[in-house]
Every structure is written in structure tokens, then in C-alpha cells.
Design an enzyme around this catalytic site. Sequence first.
Site, PDB file in Angstrom:
ATOM      1  N   ASP A 169     -17.155   7.105  -1.737  1.00 17.99           N
ATOM      2  CA  ASP A 169     -15.888   6.992  -1.002  1.00 17.99           C
ATOM      3  C   ASP A 169     -15.614   8.370  -0.410  1.00 17.99           C
ATOM      4  O   ASP A 169     -16.277   9.362  -0.776  1.00 17.99           O
ATOM      5  CB  ASP A 169     -14.783   6.549  -1.989  1.00 17.99           C
ATOM      6  CG  ASP A 169     -13.420   6.340  -1.338  1.00 17.99           C
ATOM      7  OD1 ASP A 169     -13.340   6.268  -0.099  1.00 17.99           O
ATOM      8  OD2 ASP A 169     -12.419   6.243  -2.088  1.00 17.99           O
ATOM      9  N   ARG A 188       0.881  -1.186   0.000  1.00 19.63           N
ATOM     10  CA  ARG A 188       0.000   0.000   0.000  1.00 19.63           C
ATOM     11  C   ARG A 188       0.907   1.222   0.000  1.00 19.63           C
ATOM     12  O   ARG A 188       1.707   1.419   0.919  1.00 19.63           O
ATOM     13  CB  ARG A 188      -0.911  -0.001   1.227  1.00 19.63           C
ATOM     14  CG  ARG A 188      -1.649   1.321   1.405  1.00 19.63           C
ATOM     15  CD  ARG A 188      -2.774   1.253   2.393  1.00 19.63           C
ATOM     16  NE  ARG A 188      -3.915   0.527   1.853  1.00 19.63           N
ATOM     17  CZ  ARG A 188      -5.158   0.604   2.333  1.00 19.63           C
ATOM     18  NH1 ARG A 188      -5.424   1.392   3.373  1.00 19.63           N
ATOM     19  NH2 ARG A 188      -6.129  -0.091   1.798  1.00 19.63           N
ATOM     20  N   GLN A 198     -10.080  -4.136  -3.676  1.00 19.95           N
ATOM     21  CA  GLN A 198     -11.354  -3.572  -3.241  1.00 19.95           C
ATOM     22  C   GLN A 198     -12.408  -3.733  -4.334  1.00 19.95           C
ATOM     23  O   GLN A 198     -13.525  -4.208  -4.072  1.00 19.95           O
ATOM     24  CB  GLN A 198     -11.158  -2.072  -2.931  1.00 19.95           C
ATOM     25  CG  GLN A 198     -12.416  -1.354  -2.514  1.00 19.95           C
ATOM     26  CD  GLN A 198     -12.856  -1.738  -1.120  1.00 19.95           C
ATOM     27  OE1 GLN A 198     -12.084  -1.617  -0.181  1.00 19.95           O
ATOM     28  NE2 GLN A 198     -14.093  -2.200  -0.964  1.00 19.95           N
ATOM     29  N   ARG A 243     -13.733  -8.708   1.263  1.00 18.17           N
ATOM     30  CA  ARG A 243     -12.304  -8.438   1.050  1.00 18.17           C
ATOM     31  C   ARG A 243     -11.500  -9.690   1.399  1.00 18.17           C
ATOM     32  O   ARG A 243     -10.593 -10.091   0.683  1.00 18.17           O
ATOM     33  CB  ARG A 243     -11.841  -7.262   1.932  1.00 18.17           C
ATOM     34  CG  ARG A 243     -12.482  -5.916   1.636  1.00 18.17           C
ATOM     35  CD  ARG A 243     -12.081  -5.395   0.269  1.00 18.17           C
ATOM     36  NE  ARG A 243     -10.635  -5.421   0.087  1.00 18.17           N
ATOM     37  CZ  ARG A 243      -9.775  -4.482   0.521  1.00 18.17           C
ATOM     38  NH1 ARG A 243     -10.228  -3.419   1.154  1.00 18.17           N
ATOM     39  NH2 ARG A 243      -8.468  -4.563   0.298  1.00 18.17           N
ATOM     40  N   HIS A 276      -7.182   0.485  -6.621  1.00 13.52           N
ATOM     41  CA  HIS A 276      -7.450  -0.348  -5.442  1.00 13.52           C
ATOM     42  C   HIS A 276      -8.130  -1.623  -5.969  1.00 13.52           C
ATOM     43  O   HIS A 276      -9.325  -1.859  -5.742  1.00 13.52           O
ATOM     44  CB  HIS A 276      -8.335   0.413  -4.457  1.00 13.52           C
ATOM     45  CG  HIS A 276      -8.315  -0.126  -3.050  1.00 13.52           C
ATOM     46  ND1 HIS A 276      -7.563  -1.234  -2.665  1.00 13.52           N
ATOM     47  CD2 HIS A 276      -8.972   0.277  -1.925  1.00 13.52           C
ATOM     48  CE1 HIS A 276      -7.759  -1.464  -1.384  1.00 13.52           C
ATOM     49  NE2 HIS A 276      -8.601  -0.563  -0.904  1.00 13.52           N
ATOM     50  N   CYS A 280     -16.446   1.669   0.272  1.00 12.57           N
ATOM     51  CA  CYS A 280     -15.267   0.835   0.587  1.00 12.57           C
ATOM     52  C   CYS A 280     -14.901   0.904   2.065  1.00 12.57           C
ATOM     53  O   CYS A 280     -14.232   0.002   2.565  1.00 12.57           O
ATOM     54  CB  CYS A 280     -14.085   1.258  -0.279  1.00 12.57           C
ATOM     55  SG  CYS A 280     -13.688   3.023  -0.137  1.00 12.57           S
TER      56      CYS A 280
HETATM   57  N1  NVA Z   1      -9.899   6.571  -1.609  1.00 17.75           N
HETATM   58  C1  NVA Z   1      -9.547   6.176  -0.263  1.00 17.75           C
HETATM   59  C2  NVA Z   1      -9.795   4.725  -0.085  1.00 17.75           C
HETATM   60  C3  NVA Z   1      -9.500   4.173   1.268  1.00 17.75           C
HETATM   61  C4  NVA Z   1      -9.760   2.708   1.366  1.00 17.75           C
HETATM   62  C5  NVA Z   1      -8.113   6.525   0.021  1.00 17.75           C
HETATM   63  O1  NVA Z   1      -7.263   6.320  -0.858  1.00 17.75           O
HETATM   64  O2  NVA Z   1      -7.825   7.033   1.106  1.00 17.75           O
HETATM   65  N1   CP Z   2     -11.330  -0.258   2.234  1.00 21.94           N
HETATM   66  C1   CP Z   2     -10.067  -0.292   2.684  1.00 21.94           C
HETATM   67  O1   CP Z   2      -9.101  -0.512   1.922  1.00 21.94           O
HETATM   68  O2   CP Z   2      -9.958  -0.080   4.022  1.00 21.94           O
HETATM   69  P1   CP Z   2      -8.611   0.119   4.852  1.00 21.94           P
HETATM   70  O3   CP Z   2      -8.021   1.430   4.400  1.00 21.94           O
HETATM   71  O4   CP Z   2      -9.021   0.105   6.284  1.00 21.94           O
HETATM   72  O5   CP Z   2      -7.670  -1.005   4.510  1.00 21.94           O
END
Ligand code: NVA
Ligand code: CP
Length: 312
Positions: free
Chosen positions: A222, A102, A132, A290, A129, A262
Site C-alpha cells: 500500500d 470514510r 477492502q 470490492r 479498512h 488496494c
Molecule cells: N492506506 C491508504 C489506503 C487507501 C485506500 C490510505 O489510508 O490512504
Molecule cells: N482502495 C480504496 O479504498 O480505494 P479508494 O480510496 O479509491 O476508495
Amino acid sequence: MPRHFVDLFGVDPELANRLIDRALELKQRPAGERPLLLQGRCLGLLFEKPSMRTRVSFEAAITRLGGSAIFLRGDDVGLGVRESVVDFARVISQYVDALAVRTYSHKTVEVLAAAASVPVINALSDAAHPCQAMADLMTIRELRGALGGQTLVFVGDGNNVARSLAVGAALFGLKFVLACPEGYAFPGDYRARYAAAFPGSPLTLEHDPATAVRGADVVYTDVWASMGQEHEAESRRNDFTPFQVNETLLGLAAPDALFLHCLPARRGEEVVSKVLDGPQSQVILQAANRLHFQVALLEWLLAGESSAGDRP
Ligand code: NVA
Ligand code: CP
């Protein structure tokens, strides 16, 4: 060459279907009947951003398959600071059997995948993602029995989640609509890549949320400011306020429309509690999936076709 899962571009629709079928099948199995196909295998998890669902569901997924996980904090590794991305990729490949990452720049995931000798999984980058999106499509399949022909309206930023969902929708024959304020649509390089990959499934962009949502089968949102965009939170709040998913907006969708997010959600911003906790919301099933999707993904990446022998 190891298999990788960096984004959904390039994923064959047949493979995408097979992964969801397998995830749905394994989800039904009681604990004692699950295949321990990855005994003794280790998944590295490198996270440069916070996470709950993704981290825990990957750790649980590899555990279900008989393997284990090692979590690495971004600051400890110092990717690109303490050592180069390529050096890290080549060394970590000696210790783990797969790496989920990540990070911020999508390029980092691509460089890792090119340099690693083990599978690399995108656990969220600024541009995608994919785990997801696949779990989300699995959720719609589970609830509706099929995916094709439905309309998924994403109300919010044309961010990582929306971009992977749009590609996933094209893979499975859903119509995808992005409802966002001016200035928050998909970037040009993404649009060009999408148009080349799916010439028969044009993206629909709509700046009026009510027009976008009318008759939708799935309404998805989101956060307005993603991780790394916190400094833009105030201006984004101003721009996105008309795009809040509340009861009035969701009421314009099909009467049995699903609401998805998400998570984590900012209640009172992109979605109100009455929608998030309401009867159309499937966000908890979505979060649960997930885990189940990632079990199927790890099995495909690491156990390869041997998993076919596990089929009843
Ligand atoms: N768009 C959000 C998704 C988190 C799961 C982010 O990147 O923070
Ligand atoms: N939806 C998702 O990726 O959640 P987290 O950021 O908690 O991993």
C-alpha cells in the site's frame, strides 16, 4: 440493534466465510438474475477523504440490489464542527437505511455506530479498512480455491489496510507477516486487541523485506503515506525505500505468488510498474471484488436472513 461493519474484530469466522461465499455466488449471476432485495432502500455515503473505488463500488452495489445512494461530502456535513457526531447519526438514520463512512479517527465510526439506528459501515478510517480486506481475501479465495495455510506478506506501513488484513488473515487461517521499517509496526493497542482475539495466530513482524517475502504466497503493499499523512511523505519515502516491491523482491516469493495492492498506487514508490502490471498482479480483480463483496455485505446488513430465500 442494527448490524454494523466497523472492523473485522468481532466478526465471526462463519459469517466472514458466508459473506465471501455469497459474494462469489452473486458475482457469477447475469444482470437479469440478480436479487433486487433492497428496492426502495437508500445508502448514505459520508466521505471526509477522497475515494474512487470505495465510493463507486458502494454506489454500484446498492444499485445492483435495487436501491440508491446519496453521497455526502465531509465539508458539507461538518461532522463534529457543524454538529456533533451523535446528532448527525441520529438524524441521518431518519433519512437513509444504512450509512457508509470514510473518516480519519476510528472513534468517529464507533460513535456513529453506537448512536445510529441504521447499519454503519466503515469505508476506511485511520485504523481499519474492513471492506477492502474482505474483498482481498475473496480475491485470494477466487484465485486459489481456498485460503487456509497460505502466507500473506504485507510489505509497508502497519496502517489501516494492513491492520484489517491481519485480522482477516487470522479469521481465515492465513499466516500474516508485516514487513516494515522500525517505527511503522502495528501500535500497541492494536497488538493487544489482536493477541486477545487470536491467541493461536501470532503476528509476525520482520524488518528485513527479503527475509519476510521469501516463499510468500501473497505479497501485498500500500502507499507509504496514507491520506492525512501527506506532510510525512518525504521522511516516509526515505524510511520505506528499501521496502519497495520490485521484481527482485517479488522474485523471492513463491514462483506463483500473487501480488495485491488496494490501489491507488504510487508507481515507482511502494511498487514498480513491472510488478503492478506484471503477470503475478491481480489488482484489477481485487478492485472488481470490492463491488461484489459489498453487494453481499449490504444484503446481510439490510436484507438479513431473507437473502437465504434467494439461494438457488
Ligand atoms: N492506506 C491508504 C489506503 C487507501 C485506500 C490510505 O489510508 O490512504
Ligand atoms: N482502495 C480504496 O479504498 O480505494 P479508494 O480510496 O479509491 O476508495
